[in-house]
Design a protein around this motif. Sequence first.
Motif, PDB file in Angstrom:
ATOM      1  N   ASP A  46     -28.942 -40.943  -5.381  1.00 58.05           N
ATOM      2  CA  ASP A  46     -28.256 -40.234  -4.301  1.00 58.05           C
ATOM      3  C   ASP A  46     -27.267 -39.191  -4.818  1.00 58.05           C
ATOM      4  O   ASP A  46     -26.308 -38.863  -4.142  1.00 58.05           O
ATOM      5  CB  ASP A  46     -27.590 -41.218  -3.319  1.00 58.05           C
ATOM      6  CG  ASP A  46     -26.725 -42.212  -4.048  1.00 58.05           C
ATOM      7  OD1 ASP A  46     -26.424 -41.943  -5.234  1.00 58.05           O
ATOM      8  OD2 ASP A  46     -26.359 -43.238  -3.456  1.00 58.05           O
ATOM      9  N   SER A  47     -27.548 -38.698  -6.020  1.00 56.71           N
ATOM     10  CA  SER A  47     -26.675 -37.649  -6.551  1.00 56.71           C
ATOM     11  C   SER A  47     -27.501 -36.658  -7.387  1.00 56.71           C
ATOM     12  O   SER A  47     -28.282 -37.065  -8.266  1.00 56.71           O
ATOM     13  CB  SER A  47     -25.588 -38.306  -7.405  1.00 56.71           C
ATOM     14  OG  SER A  47     -25.219 -37.467  -8.470  1.00 56.71           O
ATOM     15  N   PHE A  48     -27.333 -35.365  -7.087  1.00 60.13           N
ATOM     16  CA  PHE A  48     -28.058 -34.340  -7.850  1.00 60.13           C
ATOM     17  C   PHE A  48     -27.594 -34.324  -9.310  1.00 60.13           C
ATOM     18  O   PHE A  48     -28.388 -34.092 -10.220  1.00 60.13           O
ATOM     19  CB  PHE A  48     -27.885 -32.958  -7.200  1.00 60.13           C
ATOM     20  CG  PHE A  48     -28.807 -32.757  -6.027  1.00 60.13           C
ATOM     21  CD1 PHE A  48     -30.093 -32.257  -6.210  1.00 60.13           C
ATOM     22  CD2 PHE A  48     -28.398 -33.090  -4.732  1.00 60.13           C
ATOM     23  CE1 PHE A  48     -30.958 -32.093  -5.128  1.00 60.13           C
ATOM     24  CE2 PHE A  48     -29.259 -32.932  -3.653  1.00 60.13           C
ATOM     25  CZ  PHE A  48     -30.537 -32.436  -3.849  1.00 60.13           C
ATOM     26  N   ASN A  49     -26.302 -34.599  -9.516  1.00 58.46           N
ATOM     27  CA  ASN A  49     -25.767 -34.639 -10.885  1.00 58.46           C
ATOM     28  C   ASN A  49     -26.404 -35.747 -11.699  1.00 58.46           C
ATOM     29  O   ASN A  49     -26.736 -35.570 -12.868  1.00 58.46           O
ATOM     30  CB  ASN A  49     -24.249 -34.849 -10.859  1.00 58.46           C
ATOM     31  CG  ASN A  49     -23.522 -33.525 -10.949  1.00 58.46           C
ATOM     32  OD1 ASN A  49     -24.029 -32.571 -11.542  1.00 58.46           O
ATOM     33  ND2 ASN A  49     -22.347 -33.463 -10.349  1.00 58.46           N
ATOM     34  N   GLU A  50     -26.564 -36.895 -11.040  1.00 54.25           N
ATOM     35  CA  GLU A  50     -27.156 -38.052 -11.719  1.00 54.25           C
ATOM     36  C   GLU A  50     -28.598 -37.714 -12.127  1.00 54.25           C
ATOM     37  O   GLU A  50     -29.042 -38.012 -13.232  1.00 54.25           O
ATOM     38  CB  GLU A  50     -27.134 -39.241 -10.743  1.00 54.25           C
ATOM     39  CG  GLU A  50     -27.426 -40.580 -11.369  1.00 54.25           C
ATOM     40  CD  GLU A  50     -27.627 -41.665 -10.284  1.00 54.25           C
ATOM     41  OE1 GLU A  50     -28.210 -42.693 -10.618  1.00 54.25           O
ATOM     42  OE2 GLU A  50     -27.216 -41.450  -9.108  1.00 54.25           O
ATOM     43  N   TYR A  51     -29.316 -37.035 -11.198  1.00 47.99           N
ATOM     44  CA  TYR A  51     -30.709 -36.670 -11.500  1.00 47.99           C
ATOM     45  C   TYR A  51     -30.746 -35.622 -12.629  1.00 47.99           C
ATOM     46  O   TYR A  51     -31.586 -35.697 -13.529  1.00 47.99           O
ATOM     47  CB  TYR A  51     -31.422 -36.146 -10.247  1.00 47.99           C
ATOM     48  CG  TYR A  51     -32.818 -35.664 -10.571  1.00 47.99           C
ATOM     49  CD1 TYR A  51     -33.794 -36.565 -11.009  1.00 47.99           C
ATOM     50  CD2 TYR A  51     -33.156 -34.322 -10.503  1.00 47.99           C
ATOM     51  CE1 TYR A  51     -35.064 -36.129 -11.375  1.00 47.99           C
ATOM     52  CE2 TYR A  51     -34.424 -33.877 -10.851  1.00 47.99           C
ATOM     53  CZ  TYR A  51     -35.366 -34.783 -11.287  1.00 47.99           C
ATOM     54  OH  TYR A  51     -36.614 -34.348 -11.657  1.00 47.99           O
ATOM     55  N   TYR A  52     -29.801 -34.692 -12.605  1.00 45.52           N
ATOM     56  CA  TYR A  52     -29.734 -33.670 -13.656  1.00 45.52           C
ATOM     57  C   TYR A  52     -29.619 -34.345 -15.026  1.00 45.52           C
ATOM     58  O   TYR A  52     -30.303 -33.993 -15.984  1.00 45.52           O
ATOM     59  CB  TYR A  52     -28.520 -32.763 -13.412  1.00 45.52           C
ATOM     60  CG  TYR A  52     -28.393 -31.653 -14.433  1.00 45.52           C
ATOM     61  CD1 TYR A  52     -29.001 -30.426 -14.238  1.00 45.52           C
ATOM     62  CD2 TYR A  52     -27.654 -31.851 -15.604  1.00 45.52           C
ATOM     63  CE1 TYR A  52     -28.902 -29.418 -15.183  1.00 45.52           C
ATOM     64  CE2 TYR A  52     -27.550 -30.846 -16.556  1.00 45.52           C
ATOM     65  CZ  TYR A  52     -28.163 -29.630 -16.331  1.00 45.52           C
ATOM     66  OH  TYR A  52     -28.070 -28.639 -17.275  1.00 45.52           O
ATOM     67  N   LYS A  53     -28.757 -35.344 -15.076  1.00 48.44           N
ATOM     68  CA  LYS A  53     -28.529 -36.076 -16.330  1.00 48.44           C
ATOM     69  C   LYS A  53     -29.817 -36.772 -16.780  1.00 48.44           C
ATOM     70  O   LYS A  53     -30.176 -36.740 -17.951  1.00 48.44           O
ATOM     71  CB  LYS A  53     -27.406 -37.104 -16.097  1.00 48.44           C
ATOM     72  CG  LYS A  53     -26.712 -37.490 -17.364  1.00 48.44           C
ATOM     73  CD  LYS A  53     -25.432 -38.235 -17.055  1.00 48.44           C
ATOM     74  CE  LYS A  53     -24.917 -39.053 -18.220  1.00 48.44           C
ATOM     75  NZ  LYS A  53     -25.785 -39.389 -19.295  1.00 48.44           N
TER      76      LYS A  53
END
Length: 274
Positions: A46-53
């Motif tokens: 539920d986070s674009f940042n988490e997916y980016y990582k």
Amino acid sequence: MPEITVKEFDKFRELIHQKAGISIADNKIQLVQARVGRRLRFHDMDSFNEYYKLVVDDKSGHEMVQLLDAISINLTSFFREPSHFQFLNEVLPRVMEEKKKSGSSRIRTWSAGCSTGEEPYTLGMNIGEHCGASGGWDAKILATDLSTRVLAEAQAGVYHGDKVRSIAPHLVKKYLTQGTGEWSDNFRVSSQLSAMVVFRRLNLMDSQYPFKGPFDFIFCRNVMIYFNREFQQKLINRFYDYIGPGGYLFIGHSESLTSLDHKFKYIRPTVYQK
Ligand SMILES: C[S@@+](CC[C@H](N)C(=O)[O-])C[C@H]1O[C@@H](n2cnc3c(N)ncnc32)[C@H](O)[C@@H]1O
């Protein structure tokens, strides 16, 4: 699904540009939200940042391939921009005559950014019409794309009847087979046609390509439009090196080489010759 922030949007477009040369305009935040959002859903994140990582930390490169698959725009059709195929019909007899004179029977074509296969199969039908009849020709089409998803569709070679409508009936009859029963709305490319086309995943940004050429024809249509000038310049120079003397480059009708330095001879809008 979370809303992507401008900062996250910028991070993703920077990454996509760096990996695939694709430039994403400032006003495409909704597109990135929707397309990258699919990958978040897939991973239950539920986070674009988490997916980016996840993407940048994945050493296998698998998630990067998935991200590029999600973002790429794959619009295509059989006989798209038909004037290119008319032109091909005009020059093929002369190209074949010259080949014969030099003792060669090879006709090599590259569909760079082939999407779901309509472009290389169209090329196969066109070239097959010239080379098939007189026999003895070794005509092959290399079809490459960044996206594994579109390549899988291309390789399956099955198209809905709506897509086949832009193909002349005599070519449909010769190069496609209509399904039966529940498949009667679908057409499969014939083994004769699919044998002419080799599909491979290739990122045009890669520093080396795993083939040498030379090609008689390169079709790179509606692909460079997504790249910035610097990468377009690099690509044009590479295409020049990959085309044999007298060979042709075809680009999309909304594209142009006018702002680039190149050694091609201008033949007509969107068609160039080495
Ligand atoms: C709009 S489609 C064009 C298809 C076909 N050439 C045509 O004109 O109908 C653009 C294709 O370029 C591919 N593409 C985008 N960036 C690429 C890259 N860096 N390397 C290889 N293919 C790329 C996309 O995956 C997509 O399938």
